[in-house]
Design a protein around this motif. Structure first.
Motif, PDB file in Angstrom:
ATOM      1  N   ILE A 154     -56.355  25.880  15.069  1.00  0.00           N
ATOM      2  CA  ILE A 154     -55.227  26.310  14.240  1.00  0.00           C
ATOM      3  C   ILE A 154     -55.188  25.373  13.040  1.00  0.00           C
ATOM      4  O   ILE A 154     -55.223  24.152  13.198  1.00  0.00           O
ATOM      5  N   ALA A 155     -55.133  25.921  11.838  1.00  0.00           N
ATOM      6  CA  ALA A 155     -55.272  25.084  10.647  1.00  0.00           C
ATOM      7  C   ALA A 155     -54.560  25.737   9.472  1.00  0.00           C
ATOM      8  O   ALA A 155     -53.926  26.789   9.596  1.00  0.00           O
ATOM      9  N   SER A 156     -54.667  25.075   8.330  1.00  0.00           N
ATOM     10  CA  SER A 156     -54.241  25.670   7.065  1.00  0.00           C
ATOM     11  C   SER A 156     -55.332  25.396   6.043  1.00  0.00           C
ATOM     12  O   SER A 156     -55.945  24.327   6.065  1.00  0.00           O
ATOM     13  N   PRO A 157     -55.619  26.348   5.157  1.00  0.00           N
ATOM     14  CA  PRO A 157     -56.635  26.103   4.129  1.00  0.00           C
ATOM     15  C   PRO A 157     -56.071  25.223   3.014  1.00  0.00           C
ATOM     16  O   PRO A 157     -54.874  25.248   2.732  1.00  0.00           O
ATOM     17  N   ILE A 158     -56.958  24.421   2.407  1.00  0.00           N
ATOM     18  CA  ILE A 158     -56.521  23.567   1.300  1.00  0.00           C
ATOM     19  C   ILE A 158     -56.216  24.404   0.063  1.00  0.00           C
ATOM     20  O   ILE A 158     -55.261  24.148  -0.657  1.00  0.00           O
ATOM     21  N   SER A 159     -57.028  25.407  -0.187  1.00  0.00           N
ATOM     22  CA  SER A 159     -56.823  26.282  -1.343  1.00  0.00           C
ATOM     23  C   SER A 159     -57.058  27.723  -0.898  1.00  0.00           C
ATOM     24  O   SER A 159     -57.319  27.989   0.278  1.00  0.00           O
ATOM     25  N   ALA A 160     -56.957  28.637  -1.827  1.00  0.00           N
ATOM     26  CA  ALA A 160     -57.064  30.054  -1.485  1.00  0.00           C
ATOM     27  C   ALA A 160     -58.380  30.349  -0.769  1.00  0.00           C
ATOM     28  O   ALA A 160     -59.456  29.902  -1.181  1.00  0.00           O
ATOM     29  N   TRP A 161     -58.286  31.088   0.327  1.00  0.00           N
ATOM     30  CA  TRP A 161     -59.452  31.474   1.124  1.00  0.00           C
ATOM     31  C   TRP A 161     -59.240  32.914   1.574  1.00  0.00           C
ATOM     32  O   TRP A 161     -58.323  33.198   2.335  1.00  0.00           O
ATOM     33  N   HIS A 162     -60.059  33.828   1.057  1.00  0.00           N
ATOM     34  CA  HIS A 162     -59.824  35.260   1.258  1.00  0.00           C
ATOM     35  C   HIS A 162     -58.391  35.578   0.809  1.00  0.00           C
ATOM     36  O   HIS A 162     -58.044  35.331  -0.324  1.00  0.00           O
ATOM     37  N   ASP A 163     -57.550  36.088   1.713  1.00  0.00           N
ATOM     38  CA  ASP A 163     -56.170  36.400   1.335  1.00  0.00           C
ATOM     39  C   ASP A 163     -55.206  35.272   1.680  1.00  0.00           C
ATOM     40  O   ASP A 163     -53.999  35.400   1.448  1.00  0.00           O
ATOM     41  N   ALA A 164     -55.695  34.187   2.272  1.00  0.00           N
ATOM     42  CA  ALA A 164     -54.830  33.095   2.704  1.00  0.00           C
ATOM     43  C   ALA A 164     -54.801  31.992   1.666  1.00  0.00           C
ATOM     44  O   ALA A 164     -55.790  31.732   0.985  1.00  0.00           O
ATOM     45  N   PHE A 168     -50.278  29.290   4.106  1.00  0.00           N
ATOM     46  CA  PHE A 168     -50.634  30.122   5.249  1.00  0.00           C
ATOM     47  C   PHE A 168     -51.068  29.220   6.408  1.00  0.00           C
ATOM     48  O   PHE A 168     -51.471  28.076   6.206  1.00  0.00           O
ATOM     49  N   ILE A 169     -51.004  29.744   7.626  1.00  0.00           N
ATOM     50  CA  ILE A 169     -51.727  29.147   8.737  1.00  0.00           C
ATOM     51  C   ILE A 169     -52.809  30.137   9.158  1.00  0.00           C
ATOM     52  O   ILE A 169     -52.637  31.352   9.041  1.00  0.00           O
ATOM     53  N   ILE A 170     -53.937  29.609   9.602  1.00  0.00           N
ATOM     54  CA  ILE A 170     -55.065  30.434  10.005  1.00  0.00           C
ATOM     55  C   ILE A 170     -55.497  29.994  11.396  1.00  0.00           C
ATOM     56  O   ILE A 170     -55.285  28.840  11.792  1.00  0.00           O
ATOM     57  N   ALA A 177     -65.777  27.829  15.509  1.00  0.00           N
ATOM     58  CA  ALA A 177     -65.213  27.437  14.204  1.00  0.00           C
ATOM     59  C   ALA A 177     -65.445  28.551  13.198  1.00  0.00           C
ATOM     60  O   ALA A 177     -65.989  28.342  12.117  1.00  0.00           O
ATOM     61  N   ASP A 178     -64.997  29.752  13.548  1.00  0.00           N
ATOM     62  CA  ASP A 178     -65.189  30.938  12.717  1.00  0.00           C
ATOM     63  C   ASP A 178     -63.828  31.601  12.532  1.00  0.00           C
ATOM     64  O   ASP A 178     -63.208  32.053  13.504  1.00  0.00           O
ATOM     65  N   PHE A 179     -63.363  31.631  11.278  1.00  0.00           N
ATOM     66  CA  PHE A 179     -62.040  32.182  10.982  1.00  0.00           C
ATOM     67  C   PHE A 179     -62.122  33.614  10.443  1.00  0.00           C
ATOM     68  O   PHE A 179     -61.140  34.135   9.922  1.00  0.00           O
ATOM     69  N   THR A 180     -63.278  34.243  10.585  1.00  0.00           N
ATOM     70  CA  THR A 180     -63.463  35.587  10.044  1.00  0.00           C
ATOM     71  C   THR A 180     -62.604  36.591  10.794  1.00  0.00           C
ATOM     72  O   THR A 180     -62.641  36.671  12.021  1.00  0.00           O
ATOM     73  N   VAL A 181     -61.826  37.358  10.056  1.00  0.00           N
ATOM     74  CA  VAL A 181     -61.026  38.426  10.659  1.00  0.00           C
ATOM     75  C   VAL A 181     -61.911  39.658  10.801  1.00  0.00           C
ATOM     76  O   VAL A 181     -62.399  40.204   9.813  1.00  0.00           O
ATOM     77  N   ASN A 185     -60.573  40.789  16.649  1.00  0.00           N
ATOM     78  CA  ASN A 185     -59.121  40.637  16.558  1.00  0.00           C
ATOM     79  C   ASN A 185     -58.611  39.345  17.183  1.00  0.00           C
ATOM     80  O   ASN A 185     -57.491  39.294  17.695  1.00  0.00           O
ATOM     81  N   THR A 186     -59.439  38.290  17.167  1.00  0.00           N
ATOM     82  CA  THR A 186     -58.981  37.010  17.698  1.00  0.00           C
ATOM     83  C   THR A 186     -58.668  36.009  16.593  1.00  0.00           C
ATOM     84  O   THR A 186     -57.762  35.197  16.742  1.00  0.00           O
ATOM     85  N   ALA A 187     -59.416  36.043  15.500  1.00  0.00           N
ATOM     86  CA  ALA A 187     -59.105  35.191  14.353  1.00  0.00           C
ATOM     87  C   ALA A 187     -58.080  35.899  13.468  1.00  0.00           C
ATOM     88  O   ALA A 187     -57.999  37.133  13.452  1.00  0.00           O
ATOM     89  N   GLY A 188     -57.290  35.107  12.750  1.00  0.00           N
ATOM     90  CA  GLY A 188     -56.292  35.730  11.886  1.00  0.00           C
ATOM     91  C   GLY A 188     -55.616  34.729  10.979  1.00  0.00           C
ATOM     92  O   GLY A 188     -55.954  33.544  10.966  1.00  0.00           O
ATOM     93  N   TYR A 189     -54.652  35.194  10.221  1.00  0.00           N
ATOM     94  CA  TYR A 189     -53.896  34.321   9.336  1.00  0.00           C
ATOM     95  C   TYR A 189     -52.502  34.900   9.156  1.00  0.00           C
ATOM     96  O   TYR A 189     -52.252  36.084   9.382  1.00  0.00           O
ATOM     97  N   ARG A 190     -51.583  34.027   8.758  1.00  0.00           N
ATOM     98  CA  ARG A 190     -50.191  34.447   8.577  1.00  0.00           C
ATOM     99  C   ARG A 190     -49.544  33.590   7.503  1.00  0.00           C
ATOM    100  O   ARG A 190     -49.661  32.356   7.529  1.00  0.00           O
TER     101      ARG A 190
END
Length: 248
Positions: A154-164, A168-170, A177-181, A185-190
């Motif tokens: 569980i993390a947050s990106p330093i700068s814009a990454w895709h739509d996050a 955001f938290i991702i 270590a793969d955040f690809t949505v 349906n296990t990786a995600g962001y909010r």
């Protein structure tokens, strides 16, 4: 004159949980040379060994006690602490980032660990048994804060990454270590319901506590998505302005 009696139950009850508790309640109001634990107040364990070979200024060095590795970090160097408390330099980041190093956040996955100081992200590669700089790509952004939540990053990106963005938290796929949505349906962001920066993410029981400049949120996984449990409309001052463990 009769001396005031001290009940031994004060030591087993520990410190009072609230400042406005009744004064006749059998709990202690001050604590010196003792530490509050689940079983009550216990003597403080002294550390006889010292690590005096590190030259650093506050708030460094930081010490992290992982399940497999003990780490000592300055603003630019990462050491492992050996069994005799000697140090092994694992990575020298001098010149690897611009600006002063901020405090490190640590996520422990036994052989695999992640560190980030809000500027550069470092990980230990279990295959090569070496510490490396995290190179961001389409599956993994550079991280501002990070934690291990039951084997999931569980993390947050330093700068814009895709739509996050950094408010955001991702979360990654489980065990990767793969955040690809994708269709798994296990990786995600909010996004957070406030504007600002996510400073720190911590595990609190089965909740995920998110501390930011614009607010504090508590989430729980509902299936593969995060559901909001509670929110506070005030934030914290910086990425090192909160501490604790999984219970408090």
């Amino acid at each position: 004159m009769k001396e005031q009696a001290l009940s031994l139950s004060k030591f087993t009850s520990g410190l009072r949980p609230y400042a406005n508790n009744p004064i006749n309640q059998d709990t202690a109001t001050e604590c010196f040379n003792l530490a509050p634990r689940i079983q009550g107040l216990v003597p403080v364990e002294t550390i006889n060994q010292s690590i005096d070979s590190i030259v650093a200024s506050f708030p460094f060095p930081q010490i992290f006690f992982g399940h497999k590795f003990w780490l000592a970090c300055t603003s630019t160097k990462i050491y492992t602490i050996n069994g005799d408390f000697s140090l092994t330099l694992e990575l020298d980041l001098t010149g690897a980032f611009i600006g002063p190093g901020q405090v490190w956040h640590f996520a422990d996955f036994f052989d695999y660990v992640i560190l980030t100081n809000g500027i550069v992200t470092v990980y230990r590669d279990p295959d090569s048994a070496t510490f490396k700089i995290w190179v961001a790509d389409s599956t993994m952004p550079n991280l501002g804060t990070v934690m291990n939540f039951n084997g999931q990053i569980i993390a947050s990106p330093i700068s814009a990454w895709h739509d996050a963005d950094k408010d955001f938290i991702i979360w990654s796929k489980i065990g990767s270590a793969d955040f690809t949505v994708d269709q798994s349906n296990t990786a995600g962001y909010r996004p957070m319901p406030w504007t600002g920066e996510v400073y720190k993410i911590m595990k609190l029981g089965e909740m995920i506590a998110v501390y930011g400049s614009g607010g504090i949120e508590f989430f729980k996984f509902q299936g593969t998505s995060l559901g909001l449990v509670k929110k506070l409309d005030y934030g914290i001052a910086s990425r090192d302005a909160v501490g604790g463990d999984e219970n408090s």
